[in-house]
Design a protein around this motif. Structure first.
Motif, PDB file in Angstrom:
ATOM      1  N   ILE A  61       0.776  -1.122  -0.075  1.00  0.00           N
ATOM      2  CA  ILE A  61      -0.009  -0.124   0.063  1.00  0.00           C
ATOM      3  C   ILE A  61       0.930   1.189  -0.064  1.00  0.00           C
ATOM      4  O   ILE A  61       0.717   2.286  -0.718  1.00  0.00           O
ATOM      5  N   GLU A  62       1.823   1.116   0.651  1.00  0.00           N
ATOM      6  CA  GLU A  62       2.675   2.313   0.989  1.00  0.00           C
ATOM      7  C   GLU A  62       3.795   2.538   0.075  1.00  0.00           C
ATOM      8  O   GLU A  62       4.574   3.250  -0.175  1.00  0.00           O
ATOM      9  N   LYS A  63       4.028   1.256  -0.807  1.00  0.00           N
ATOM     10  CA  LYS A  63       4.866   1.354  -1.925  1.00  0.00           C
ATOM     11  C   LYS A  63       6.332   1.364  -1.156  1.00  0.00           C
ATOM     12  O   LYS A  63       7.179   2.263  -1.715  1.00  0.00           O
ATOM     13  N   ILE A  64       6.708   0.592  -0.202  1.00  0.00           N
ATOM     14  CA  ILE A  64       7.961   0.677   0.499  1.00  0.00           C
ATOM     15  C   ILE A  64       8.888  -0.274   0.144  1.00  0.00           C
ATOM     16  O   ILE A  64       8.521  -1.318   0.232  1.00  0.00           O
ATOM     17  N   PHE A  65       9.945   0.098  -0.269  1.00  0.00           N
ATOM     18  CA  PHE A  65      10.815  -1.034  -0.877  1.00  0.00           C
ATOM     19  C   PHE A  65      12.405  -0.466  -0.253  1.00  0.00           C
ATOM     20  O   PHE A  65      13.332  -1.549  -0.738  1.00  0.00           O
ATOM     21  N   GLU A  66      12.495   0.619   0.439  1.00  0.00           N
ATOM     22  CA  GLU A  66      13.861   1.145   0.865  1.00  0.00           C
ATOM     23  C   GLU A  66      13.929   0.332   2.261  1.00  0.00           C
ATOM     24  O   GLU A  66      13.159   0.055   2.904  1.00  0.00           O
ATOM     25  N   GLU A  67      15.269  -0.039   2.571  1.00  0.00           N
ATOM     26  CA  GLU A  67      15.394  -0.957   3.905  1.00  0.00           C
ATOM     27  C   GLU A  67      14.999  -0.178   5.049  1.00  0.00           C
ATOM     28  O   GLU A  67      14.182  -0.946   6.027  1.00  0.00           O
ATOM     29  N   ASP A  68      15.209   1.179   5.226  1.00  0.00           N
ATOM     30  CA  ASP A  68      14.751   1.763   6.515  1.00  0.00           C
ATOM     31  C   ASP A  68      13.324   1.560   6.811  1.00  0.00           C
ATOM     32  O   ASP A  68      12.696   1.572   7.777  1.00  0.00           O
ATOM     33  N   GLY A  69      12.479   1.767   5.605  1.00  0.00           N
ATOM     34  CA  GLY A  69      10.950   1.776   5.565  1.00  0.00           C
ATOM     35  C   GLY A  69      10.617   0.128   6.121  1.00  0.00           C
ATOM     36  O   GLY A  69       9.684   0.019   6.700  1.00  0.00           O
ATOM     37  N   ILE A  70      11.447  -0.664   5.242  1.00  0.00           N
ATOM     38  CA  ILE A  70      10.790  -2.179   5.747  1.00  0.00           C
ATOM     39  C   ILE A  70      11.249  -2.437   7.053  1.00  0.00           C
ATOM     40  O   ILE A  70      10.311  -3.073   7.649  1.00  0.00           O
ATOM     41  N   ARG A  71      12.386  -2.068   7.769  1.00  0.00           N
ATOM     42  CA  ARG A  71      12.725  -2.520   8.956  1.00  0.00           C
ATOM     43  C   ARG A  71      11.696  -1.625   9.887  1.00  0.00           C
ATOM     44  O   ARG A  71      11.392  -2.237  10.845  1.00  0.00           O
ATOM     45  N   HIS A  72      11.292  -0.237   9.487  1.00  0.00           N
ATOM     46  CA  HIS A  72      10.119   0.288  10.344  1.00  0.00           C
ATOM     47  C   HIS A  72       8.876  -0.574  10.316  1.00  0.00           C
ATOM     48  O   HIS A  72       8.506  -0.685  11.468  1.00  0.00           O
ATOM     49  N   GLU A  73       8.266  -1.130   9.403  1.00  0.00           N
ATOM     50  CA  GLU A  73       7.356  -1.998   9.449  1.00  0.00           C
ATOM     51  C   GLU A  73       7.474  -3.448  10.049  1.00  0.00           C
ATOM     52  O   GLU A  73       6.467  -3.751  11.016  1.00  0.00           O
ATOM     53  N   LEU A  74       8.574  -3.901   9.907  1.00  0.00           N
ATOM     54  CA  LEU A  74       8.920  -5.042  10.917  1.00  0.00           C
ATOM     55  C   LEU A  74       8.941  -4.676  12.522  1.00  0.00           C
ATOM     56  O   LEU A  74       8.406  -5.478  13.036  1.00  0.00           O
ATOM     57  N   ASP A  75       9.446  -3.617  12.549  1.00  0.00           N
ATOM     58  CA  ASP A  75       9.631  -3.390  14.065  1.00  0.00           C
ATOM     59  C   ASP A  75       8.170  -2.990  14.610  1.00  0.00           C
ATOM     60  O   ASP A  75       8.173  -3.238  15.829  1.00  0.00           O
ATOM     61  N   ALA A  76       7.406  -2.423  13.783  1.00  0.00           N
ATOM     62  CA  ALA A  76       5.956  -2.139  14.365  1.00  0.00           C
ATOM     63  C   ALA A  76       5.048  -3.241  14.371  1.00  0.00           C
ATOM     64  O   ALA A  76       4.527  -3.449  15.463  1.00  0.00           O
ATOM     65  N   TYR A  77       5.170  -4.241  13.543  1.00  0.00           N
ATOM     66  CA  TYR A  77       4.428  -5.516  13.376  1.00  0.00           C
ATOM     67  C   TYR A  77       4.953  -6.617  14.223  1.00  0.00           C
ATOM     68  O   TYR A  77       4.149  -7.581  14.588  1.00  0.00           O
ATOM     69  N   THR A  78       6.033  -7.133  14.047  1.00  0.00           N
ATOM     70  CA  THR A  78       6.625  -8.531  14.661  1.00  0.00           C
ATOM     71  C   THR A  78       6.484  -8.533  16.064  1.00  0.00           C
ATOM     72  O   THR A  78       6.021  -9.581  16.565  1.00  0.00           O
ATOM     73  N   PRO A  79       6.395  -7.271  16.881  1.00  0.00           N
ATOM     74  CA  PRO A  79       5.838  -7.781  18.380  1.00  0.00           C
ATOM     75  C   PRO A  79       4.343  -8.298  18.566  1.00  0.00           C
ATOM     76  O   PRO A  79       4.129  -8.697  19.640  1.00  0.00           O
ATOM     77  N   LEU A  80       3.681  -8.513  17.577  1.00  0.00           N
ATOM     78  CA  LEU A  80       2.379  -9.051  17.612  1.00  0.00           C
ATOM     79  C   LEU A  80       2.414 -10.503  17.529  1.00  0.00           C
ATOM     80  O   LEU A  80       1.371 -11.008  17.473  1.00  0.00           O
TER      81      LEU A  80
END
Length: 194
Positions: A61-80
């Motif tokens: 949806i956000e068209k994220i392909f850069e490493e920092d953006g991917i890391r941010h999404e992983l950090d936000a959701y993996t605690p679930l």
């Protein structure tokens, strides 16, 4: 426990191709992991697959392909993702009428702390809610909360052995329970206890 890593995610291009079949798989998977508590509160018990889907969808949806953006999404959701000794759930408070929703969210302050799971023969385990950020204020609670239910070793062992599991909410303005959980939902949750 399985967790998400940058390397385990599909590229945007690969996900675009796999998405229709992957989405269908996840929707079917979530059926056993979704629990209505009364008419207005729904718990979606998360696991690696549901969180993987959420991350892939956010990247798409956000068209994220850069490493920092991917890391941010992983950090936000993996605690679930449950860690083998707990259940984790997204709680949705749902009212279709805007005015009713506004009124009820004001009446349901603190509801996230009153949701529980109970292993047969053990005391209720109340949710640890919203560890990432505060989701309510003095005027209302949020329509979305993230919950964690920590089980003891004995509780996990009893569930693996076959005792029943119940889930409910004991808020002064909203009470509901499912006791015991159906076999499919119970089995899906017990699979989180590794």
């Amino acid at each position: 426990m399985t967790t998400l890593t940058r390397e385990s995610l599909m590229t945007l291009e690969a996900y675009a191709k796999a998405r229709p079949e992957f989405r269908k798989k996840v929707i079917g998977h979530k059926k056993a992991r979704t629990l209505a508590l009364g008419e207005h509160l729904t718990l979606i018990f998360e696991d690696e697959l549901t969180v993987r889907y959420q991350v892939q969808e956010m990247l798409r949806i956000e068209k994220i392909f850069e490493e920092d953006g991917i890391r941010h999404e992983l950090d936000a959701y993996t605690p679930l993702i449950p860690d083998g000794r707990n259940f984790k759930a997204t709680m949705l408070i749902e009212y279709t009428d805007v005015e009713e929703r506004k009124r009820e969210l004001a009446r349901l302050i603190g509801v996230e702390d009153k949701v529980w799971v109970q292993v047969e023969g053990s005391p209720k385990v109340y949710a640890i809610a919203d560890e990432d950020m505060e989701r309510e204020n003095d005027e209302k609670t949020s329509a979305v909360h993230f919950l964690r239910f920590e089980l003891t070793e004995d509780m996990a062992a009893a569930l693996k052995y076959g005792v029943s599991l119940s889930v409910g909410v004991d808020h002064p303005n909203y009470t509901a329970s499912v006791s015991p959980l159906g076999a499919q939902t119970r089995a899906a949750l017990v699979a989180d206890l590794r």
